[in-house]
Write a protein that holds these residues in place. Sequence first.
Motif, PDB file in Angstrom:
ATOM      1  N   LEU A 280      58.147  -7.305  19.372  1.00  0.00           N
ATOM      2  CA  LEU A 280      56.720  -7.240  19.102  1.00  0.00           C
ATOM      3  C   LEU A 280      56.261  -5.802  18.870  1.00  0.00           C
ATOM      4  O   LEU A 280      55.375  -5.545  18.058  1.00  0.00           O
ATOM      5  CB  LEU A 280      55.939  -7.851  20.272  1.00  0.00           C
ATOM      6  CG  LEU A 280      56.228  -9.317  20.603  1.00  0.00           C
ATOM      7  CD1 LEU A 280      55.400  -9.751  21.796  1.00  0.00           C
ATOM      8  CD2 LEU A 280      55.949 -10.211  19.408  1.00  0.00           C
ATOM      9  N   LEU A 281      56.898  -4.874  19.569  1.00  0.00           N
ATOM     10  CA  LEU A 281      56.513  -3.465  19.488  1.00  0.00           C
ATOM     11  C   LEU A 281      56.740  -2.885  18.095  1.00  0.00           C
ATOM     12  O   LEU A 281      56.081  -1.916  17.705  1.00  0.00           O
ATOM     13  CB  LEU A 281      57.312  -2.664  20.520  1.00  0.00           C
ATOM     14  CG  LEU A 281      56.994  -1.169  20.676  1.00  0.00           C
ATOM     15  CD1 LEU A 281      55.573  -0.995  21.195  1.00  0.00           C
ATOM     16  CD2 LEU A 281      57.989  -0.531  21.639  1.00  0.00           C
ATOM     17  N   VAL A 282      57.642  -3.458  17.332  1.00  0.00           N
ATOM     18  CA  VAL A 282      57.968  -2.922  16.010  1.00  0.00           C
ATOM     19  C   VAL A 282      56.741  -2.875  15.105  1.00  0.00           C
ATOM     20  O   VAL A 282      56.665  -2.054  14.192  1.00  0.00           O
ATOM     21  CB  VAL A 282      59.104  -3.750  15.370  1.00  0.00           C
ATOM     22  CG1 VAL A 282      58.600  -5.095  14.873  1.00  0.00           C
ATOM     23  CG2 VAL A 282      59.763  -2.985  14.232  1.00  0.00           C
ATOM     24  N   ARG A 283      55.758  -3.731  15.372  1.00  0.00           N
ATOM     25  CA  ARG A 283      54.533  -3.703  14.573  1.00  0.00           C
ATOM     26  C   ARG A 283      53.778  -2.381  14.720  1.00  0.00           C
ATOM     27  O   ARG A 283      53.012  -1.998  13.840  1.00  0.00           O
ATOM     28  CB  ARG A 283      53.595  -4.830  14.988  1.00  0.00           C
ATOM     29  CG  ARG A 283      54.179  -6.226  14.915  1.00  0.00           C
ATOM     30  CD  ARG A 283      53.136  -7.207  15.392  1.00  0.00           C
ATOM     31  NE  ARG A 283      53.701  -8.529  15.653  1.00  0.00           N
ATOM     32  CZ  ARG A 283      53.008  -9.512  16.206  1.00  0.00           C
ATOM     33  NH1 ARG A 283      51.757  -9.329  16.549  1.00  0.00           N
ATOM     34  NH2 ARG A 283      53.572 -10.687  16.409  1.00  0.00           N
ATOM     35  N   GLU A 408      63.882   4.088   5.192  1.00  0.00           N
ATOM     36  CA  GLU A 408      64.201   2.707   5.543  1.00  0.00           C
ATOM     37  C   GLU A 408      63.308   1.757   4.764  1.00  0.00           C
ATOM     38  O   GLU A 408      62.189   2.076   4.370  1.00  0.00           O
ATOM     39  CB  GLU A 408      63.972   2.480   7.045  1.00  0.00           C
ATOM     40  CG  GLU A 408      64.889   3.282   7.932  1.00  0.00           C
ATOM     41  CD  GLU A 408      64.501   3.140   9.384  1.00  0.00           C
ATOM     42  OE1 GLU A 408      64.191   2.012   9.800  1.00  0.00           O
ATOM     43  OE2 GLU A 408      64.504   4.135  10.104  1.00  0.00           O
ATOM     44  N   SER A 409      63.812   0.571   4.531  1.00  0.00           N
ATOM     45  CA  SER A 409      63.033  -0.442   3.823  1.00  0.00           C
ATOM     46  C   SER A 409      61.691  -0.615   4.514  1.00  0.00           C
ATOM     47  O   SER A 409      61.625  -0.751   5.734  1.00  0.00           O
ATOM     48  CB  SER A 409      63.781  -1.785   3.825  1.00  0.00           C
ATOM     49  OG  SER A 409      65.035  -1.641   3.214  1.00  0.00           O
ATOM     50  N   ARG A 410      60.617  -0.624   3.706  1.00  0.00           N
ATOM     51  CA  ARG A 410      59.267  -0.672   4.278  1.00  0.00           C
ATOM     52  C   ARG A 410      58.876  -2.126   4.517  1.00  0.00           C
ATOM     53  O   ARG A 410      58.068  -2.713   3.797  1.00  0.00           O
ATOM     54  CB  ARG A 410      58.279   0.018   3.358  1.00  0.00           C
ATOM     55  CG  ARG A 410      58.588   1.482   3.148  1.00  0.00           C
ATOM     56  CD  ARG A 410      57.573   2.126   2.234  1.00  0.00           C
ATOM     57  NE  ARG A 410      56.266   2.169   2.854  1.00  0.00           N
ATOM     58  CZ  ARG A 410      55.856   3.088   3.713  1.00  0.00           C
ATOM     59  NH1 ARG A 410      56.676   4.054   4.085  1.00  0.00           N
ATOM     60  NH2 ARG A 410      54.637   3.054   4.219  1.00  0.00           N
ATOM     61  N   HIS A 411      59.495  -2.671   5.526  1.00  0.00           N
ATOM     62  CA  HIS A 411      59.166  -4.043   5.881  1.00  0.00           C
ATOM     63  C   HIS A 411      58.922  -4.108   7.367  1.00  0.00           C
ATOM     64  O   HIS A 411      59.237  -3.202   8.114  1.00  0.00           O
ATOM     65  CB  HIS A 411      60.281  -5.010   5.496  1.00  0.00           C
ATOM     66  CG  HIS A 411      61.608  -4.673   6.094  1.00  0.00           C
ATOM     67  ND1 HIS A 411      61.863  -4.768   7.439  1.00  0.00           N
ATOM     68  CD2 HIS A 411      62.740  -4.223   5.514  1.00  0.00           C
ATOM     69  CE1 HIS A 411      63.086  -4.395   7.680  1.00  0.00           C
ATOM     70  NE2 HIS A 411      63.646  -4.065   6.539  1.00  0.00           N
ATOM     71  N   SER A 412      58.363  -5.182   7.800  1.00  0.00           N
ATOM     72  CA  SER A 412      58.185  -5.414   9.239  1.00  0.00           C
ATOM     73  C   SER A 412      58.397  -6.898   9.493  1.00  0.00           C
ATOM     74  O   SER A 412      58.406  -7.706   8.572  1.00  0.00           O
ATOM     75  CB  SER A 412      56.794  -4.997   9.709  1.00  0.00           C
ATOM     76  OG  SER A 412      55.852  -5.959   9.351  1.00  0.00           O
ATOM     77  N   TYR A 413      58.534  -7.208  10.742  1.00  0.00           N
ATOM     78  CA  TYR A 413      58.754  -8.594  11.140  1.00  0.00           C
ATOM     79  C   TYR A 413      57.438  -9.308  11.370  1.00  0.00           C
ATOM     80  O   TYR A 413      57.390 -10.455  11.746  1.00  0.00           O
ATOM     81  CB  TYR A 413      59.570  -8.573  12.427  1.00  0.00           C
ATOM     82  CG  TYR A 413      60.251  -9.852  12.808  1.00  0.00           C
ATOM     83  CD1 TYR A 413      60.729 -10.732  11.852  1.00  0.00           C
ATOM     84  CD2 TYR A 413      60.430 -10.172  14.146  1.00  0.00           C
ATOM     85  CE1 TYR A 413      61.368 -11.905  12.222  1.00  0.00           C
ATOM     86  CE2 TYR A 413      61.077 -11.330  14.518  1.00  0.00           C
ATOM     87  CZ  TYR A 413      61.538 -12.179  13.549  1.00  0.00           C
ATOM     88  OH  TYR A 413      62.183 -13.325  13.922  1.00  0.00           O
ATOM     89  N   GLU A 414      56.327  -8.594  11.120  1.00  0.00           N
ATOM     90  CA  GLU A 414      55.022  -9.142  11.454  1.00  0.00           C
ATOM     91  C   GLU A 414      54.732 -10.416  10.688  1.00  0.00           C
ATOM     92  O   GLU A 414      54.079 -11.331  11.188  1.00  0.00           O
ATOM     93  CB  GLU A 414      53.931  -8.102  11.182  1.00  0.00           C
ATOM     94  CG  GLU A 414      52.566  -8.538  11.667  1.00  0.00           C
ATOM     95  CD  GLU A 414      51.541  -7.418  11.578  1.00  0.00           C
ATOM     96  OE1 GLU A 414      50.374  -7.694  11.880  1.00  0.00           O
ATOM     97  OE2 GLU A 414      51.911  -6.294  11.199  1.00  0.00           O
ATOM     98  N   SER A 415      55.228 -10.480   9.443  1.00  0.00           N
ATOM     99  CA  SER A 415      54.968 -11.680   8.655  1.00  0.00           C
ATOM    100  C   SER A 415      55.579 -12.922   9.287  1.00  0.00           C
ATOM    101  O   SER A 415      55.133 -14.037   9.048  1.00  0.00           O
ATOM    102  CB  SER A 415      55.527 -11.499   7.238  1.00  0.00           C
ATOM    103  OG  SER A 415      56.921 -11.321   7.279  1.00  0.00           O
ATOM    104  N   GLU A 416      56.630 -12.711  10.091  1.00  0.00           N
ATOM    105  CA  GLU A 416      57.277 -13.852  10.761  1.00  0.00           C
ATOM    106  C   GLU A 416      56.494 -14.324  11.966  1.00  0.00           C
ATOM    107  O   GLU A 416      56.796 -15.346  12.547  1.00  0.00           O
ATOM    108  CB  GLU A 416      58.693 -13.468  11.196  1.00  0.00           C
ATOM    109  CG  GLU A 416      59.625 -13.175  10.058  1.00  0.00           C
ATOM    110  CD  GLU A 416      59.884 -14.397   9.225  1.00  0.00           C
ATOM    111  OE1 GLU A 416      60.298 -15.436   9.786  1.00  0.00           O
ATOM    112  OE2 GLU A 416      59.658 -14.363   8.027  1.00  0.00           O
TER     113      GLU A 416
END
Length: 417
Positions: A280-283, A408-416
């Motif tokens: 969760l912190l990755v956001r 790094e690829s500009r993505h996050s897991y937030e969409s999941e």
Amino acid sequence: MPNRTDRAASPAGAAISSPPRSGIGAAVVAFAFWITMAGTTAPTPLYPLYGKAFGFSPITVTVIFAVYALGVVAGLLAFGRLSDQIGRRPVLVAATLLSVCAALVFLAAGNVAVLLAARVVSGFSAALVTGAATASLAELIPQGRRVRPATVALFANMGGLACGTLLAGILADAAPSPLRTPWIVMLVLAAVGLVGVAASRETAAHRSGFTFRLQPLHIPSEIRSDFLRSAMAAGAGFSVLGVLTAVTGLFLGTVLHETSHSLTGLVVFTAFACTALGQLLVRRIRPGSALSVACLGLILAAALIALAMAITSLVPLLIGAAVNGLATGIAISHGIGGITTHGDPQHRGASVSTFFAILYSMLAVPAIGVGVLIRATSLRPAGEIFSALVALLALTVLLSLARSGVPESRHSYESER
């Protein structure tokens, strides 16, 4: 664990059958997910007791632990798509039934061979429940809700791993018959979960029918470098989780002379709970720096665990477990986010399965290696050598990021979520 929440459904199919959306149904699935995963970590604080009862060495403990992880890998490769083929409900029933069976085998355990069998059954239960429960929660919980399906799945999964070891440790300390009472409680809870999912409704609108074939491994060529770096970083963290799960009780008992099984459970609980928190912190981390932060965290965690071994202290071990969990969660989230946002959708399931096959292999193999080191030297130098290797792997990934010169690829897991 892999999140298989993407389900294609034609408009016509949706008109024929829409998935039931029920708060009670979601709670039942989440509980079954939680107790199945809890059963997989419940043996952790009991390993020293099993060692005394059956007279086996530390290397045997690590092998007993490792066969669970190998069982998960085998289950993922063989049955990772089973809930897509025959439906969520029968797979959830099978997973919780295996959890019940594992508890019964542990109750009947009288030697190492029976313990190994119980761990294999646990591994298959975890492999089956993960995809089925995650997909079922996605179909039961409307996407517009404040609490998202993937968040519920995350806390059922990692919360079960965290709570299983703590609950077993507390029961081993407080209740009579420490090698039986925890499994009686796990058996009752797993039976409740089994009854719940057996009485639940099917949520899958489309089922392809059962055909057996192994899930093919796939490293996505379009994000190959980022995939491998994420897998290596998350795998380094998983290897620490594996070793903590296998030998924390041994370290506390033989080095710190702490006989509390609850304390063993607390250390492992902290590691897994922080792994969930890290996802969760990755956001909150600036896009493009998540994997670097994870590698720095893994290096710090390895240093703290090595310090705990060197000065025989609990505090740096506990802090190191927490930091490792946070870093591991960040690396997992980064890796899954890359697959789901930048990978080829046609190979997404295979890519996720490959990612977690790498992680669970690294959960198992280093634990056995540490057991061999303990036998050749002793626990403290084995722990120090292992910590140095984890730090070296994380540093290698960090230097690879720096040398590539590509953010790094500009993505996050937030969409999941």
